[in-house]
Write an enzyme that holds these catalytic residues in place. Structure first.
Site, PDB file in Angstrom:
ATOM      1  N   THR A 130      -0.481   2.840   4.885  1.00 27.84           N
ATOM      2  CA  THR A 130       0.228   4.080   4.562  1.00 27.84           C
ATOM      3  C   THR A 130       1.340   4.291   5.569  1.00 27.84           C
ATOM      4  O   THR A 130       1.144   4.054   6.762  1.00 27.84           O
ATOM      5  CB  THR A 130      -0.762   5.265   4.699  1.00 27.84           C
ATOM      6  OG1 THR A 130      -1.714   5.164   3.651  1.00 27.84           O
ATOM      7  CG2 THR A 130      -0.061   6.609   4.632  1.00 27.84           C
ATOM      8  N   ARG A 175      -9.179   8.872  -7.764  1.00 28.42           N
ATOM      9  CA  ARG A 175      -9.455   9.123  -6.340  1.00 28.42           C
ATOM     10  C   ARG A 175      -8.161   9.541  -5.616  1.00 28.42           C
ATOM     11  O   ARG A 175      -7.097   8.974  -5.797  1.00 28.42           O
ATOM     12  CB  ARG A 175     -10.013   7.853  -5.706  1.00 28.42           C
ATOM     13  CG  ARG A 175     -10.356   7.978  -4.216  1.00 28.42           C
ATOM     14  CD  ARG A 175      -9.234   7.480  -3.338  1.00 28.42           C
ATOM     15  NE  ARG A 175      -9.625   7.359  -1.934  1.00 28.42           N
ATOM     16  CZ  ARG A 175      -8.775   7.106  -0.954  1.00 28.42           C
ATOM     17  NH1 ARG A 175      -7.486   6.951  -1.209  1.00 28.42           N
ATOM     18  NH2 ARG A 175      -9.194   7.013   0.279  1.00 28.42           N
ATOM     19  N   THR A 180       1.746   6.967   0.217  1.00 29.77           N
ATOM     20  CA  THR A 180       0.832   5.829   0.076  1.00 29.77           C
ATOM     21  C   THR A 180       0.465   5.580  -1.381  1.00 29.77           C
ATOM     22  O   THR A 180       0.561   6.495  -2.213  1.00 29.77           O
ATOM     23  CB  THR A 180      -0.466   6.118   0.866  1.00 29.77           C
ATOM     24  OG1 THR A 180      -1.267   4.950   0.922  1.00 29.77           O
ATOM     25  CG2 THR A 180      -1.281   7.225   0.233  1.00 29.77           C
ATOM     26  N   SER A 202       0.815  -1.224   0.000  1.00 30.48           N
ATOM     27  CA  SER A 202       0.000   0.000   0.000  1.00 30.48           C
ATOM     28  C   SER A 202       0.842   1.266   0.000  1.00 30.48           C
ATOM     29  O   SER A 202       0.350   2.343   0.328  1.00 30.48           O
ATOM     30  CB  SER A 202      -0.954  -0.004   1.184  1.00 30.48           C
ATOM     31  OG  SER A 202      -0.268  -0.407   2.318  1.00 30.48           O
ATOM     32  N   THR A 240      -3.520   7.185   9.172  1.00 29.51           N
ATOM     33  CA  THR A 240      -3.632   6.054   8.257  1.00 29.51           C
ATOM     34  C   THR A 240      -5.071   5.573   8.333  1.00 29.51           C
ATOM     35  O   THR A 240      -5.759   5.834   9.314  1.00 29.51           O
ATOM     36  CB  THR A 240      -2.624   4.945   8.632  1.00 29.51           C
ATOM     37  OG1 THR A 240      -2.762   3.847   7.732  1.00 29.51           O
ATOM     38  CG2 THR A 240      -2.823   4.444  10.046  1.00 29.51           C
ATOM     39  N   GLY A 241      -5.502   4.891   7.300  1.00 31.12           N
ATOM     40  CA  GLY A 241      -6.874   4.391   7.322  1.00 31.12           C
ATOM     41  C   GLY A 241      -7.714   4.986   6.209  1.00 31.12           C
ATOM     42  O   GLY A 241      -7.171   5.521   5.234  1.00 31.12           O
TER      43      GLY A 241
HETATM   44  C1  SD4 Z   1      -5.980   6.590   1.796  1.00 29.37           C
HETATM   45  N1  SD4 Z   1      -5.209   6.856   4.052  1.00 29.37           N
HETATM   46  O1  SD4 Z   1      -5.623   6.766   0.646  1.00 29.37           O
HETATM   47  C2  SD4 Z   1      -4.948   6.193   2.804  1.00 29.37           C
HETATM   48  C3  SD4 Z   1      -4.961   4.718   2.886  1.00 29.37           C
HETATM   49  C4  SD4 Z   1      -4.154   4.175   3.974  1.00 29.37           C
HETATM   50  O2  SD4 Z   1      -2.825   2.655   4.731  1.00 29.37           O
HETATM   51  O3  SD4 Z   1      -3.983   4.686   5.020  1.00 29.37           O
HETATM   52  N2  SD4 Z   1      -3.569   3.096   3.758  1.00 29.37           N
HETATM   53  O4  SD4 Z   1      -7.134   6.681   2.158  1.00 29.37           O
END
Ligand code: SD4
Length: 327
Positions: A184, A212, A202, A82, A235-236
């Site tokens: 991320t 996106r 990321t 990721s 992250t998330g």
């Molecule tokens: C996102 N926050 O593109 C990022 C994804 C992520 O670990 O955290 N991946 O939404």
């Protein structure tokens, strides 16, 4: 002169005692000495990234190069699905990258929807240092990267291509918490002088719509710092983080006196409340890390499973399970 100032500062911290500098939750971990320099990063791949950043810092290359080169380790690793090279593609099979970087003077640079460049964090740094802008996106970011000498390369590895083909069988956009979609790397650093730096990079949410952009390249969402207060990163699920201006809010709460843990917790609770009745609830995960001006730190997530990496003089390569809101 500055060494002497640092010595005085550290001596003063020493006489204050650890307890006066720490939030209660952090005090519970008696093994961790609170001081700086210190680096924290999201997830376990932060261990290697922190190690690299620490080396750069110790070699006197400065906090900005330390966070940049630290997260480059993750960007280059095809096993990390990721971030950067080897990251999962979008639903059209294209790897698109988001990254940002910020320094102690609130200078910042960012790239979003960047393709075919292995190290978006370095392009973000160039945006910060060589342009009057904060963010470049898509083709403009790519053209700029090429103009700076970056080489174009295919970032989709065989493993990620296979997983994408498998995903297409059902085309179900429902990320698997903590595995598919949430790795991320965000890194926060406080140097010998108590100055703050941060970086975030990321490949974004796996199987996202083409075009996106998530929270990670957005200053204030995926990363924010104020050198007088502290730094935070996320992250998330980016959409949830953007909706609350997550990292900026964590820093603002610390400005008002919250500990890093209290600040992260408050924003996770806010996100939880906003999304509880939404269709995304059953796959929603968000995690924050925060580091304040004293070197106090914390991580907190919505669900179990988020961890973060710590590196300082006493704790080389420590992985910490973050506290979380729900099981
Ligand atoms: C996102 N926050 O593109 C990022 C994804 C992520 O670990 O955290 N991946 O939404």
């Amino acid at each position: 002169m500055s060494n002497r100032r640092n010595f005085i500062k550290k001596s003063a911290l020493g006489t204050l005692g650890v307890s006066s500098l720490l939030g209660c939750d952090e005090l519970n971990n008696a093994n961790i000495i609170k001081t700086y320099p210190r680096i924290i990063s999201t997830w376990n791949h932060g261990l290697e990234a922190n190690q690299k950043a620490w080396e750069i810092l110790k070699n006197g290359k400065g906090g900005l190069s330390a966070v940049e080169q630290g997260v480059m380790v993750s960007e280059a690793d095809p096993q990390i699905r990721s971030v950067g090279y080897g990251g999962y593609p979008d639903r059209d099979g294209i790897v698109t990258l988001d990254a940002c970087i910020m320094d102690k003077n609130s200078n910042c640079g960012s790239v979003s929807f960047l393709q075919n460049i292995k190290h978006p964090i370095s392009v973000a740094r160039h945006v910060m240092e060589d342009t009057p802008h904060v963010m470049l996106s898509g083709k403009g970011a790519l053209d700029f990267a090429i103009s700076k000498g970056f080489k174009q390369e295919d970032l989709l590895t065989d493993d990620s291509r296979k997983d994408w083909i498998k995903w297409k069988e059902n085309s179900n956009y429902k990320p698997v918490i903590n595995i598919e979609n949430h790795d991320t790397i965000s890194m926060l650093l406080i140097d010998d002088s108590g100055d703050l730096y941060g970086a975030c990079t990321t490949s974004g949410a796996a199987w996202k719509m083409h075009g996106r952009v998530g929270d990670s390249p957005i200053i204030g969402a995926g990363l924010f710092l104020d050198n007088e207060v502290g730094a935070a990163a996320a992250t998330g699920l980016g959409e949830a983080i953007i909706k609350t201006s997550g990292s900026a809010m964590v820093v603002e709460l610390m400005r008002q006196g919250a500990s890093p843990l209290e600040a992260c917790k408050t924003i996770v609770k806010r996100i939880s409340k906003l999304h509880k009745s939404g269709p995304e609830w059953d796959y929603l995960q968000v995690g924050f890390i925060a580091l304040n001006k004293n070197g106090e730190y914390a991580g907190y997530s919505l669900r179990k499973g988020f961890n973060y990496s710590l590196h300082d003089e006493k704790n080389k390569n420590l992985l910490i399970d973050a506290k979380h809101e729900i099981g």
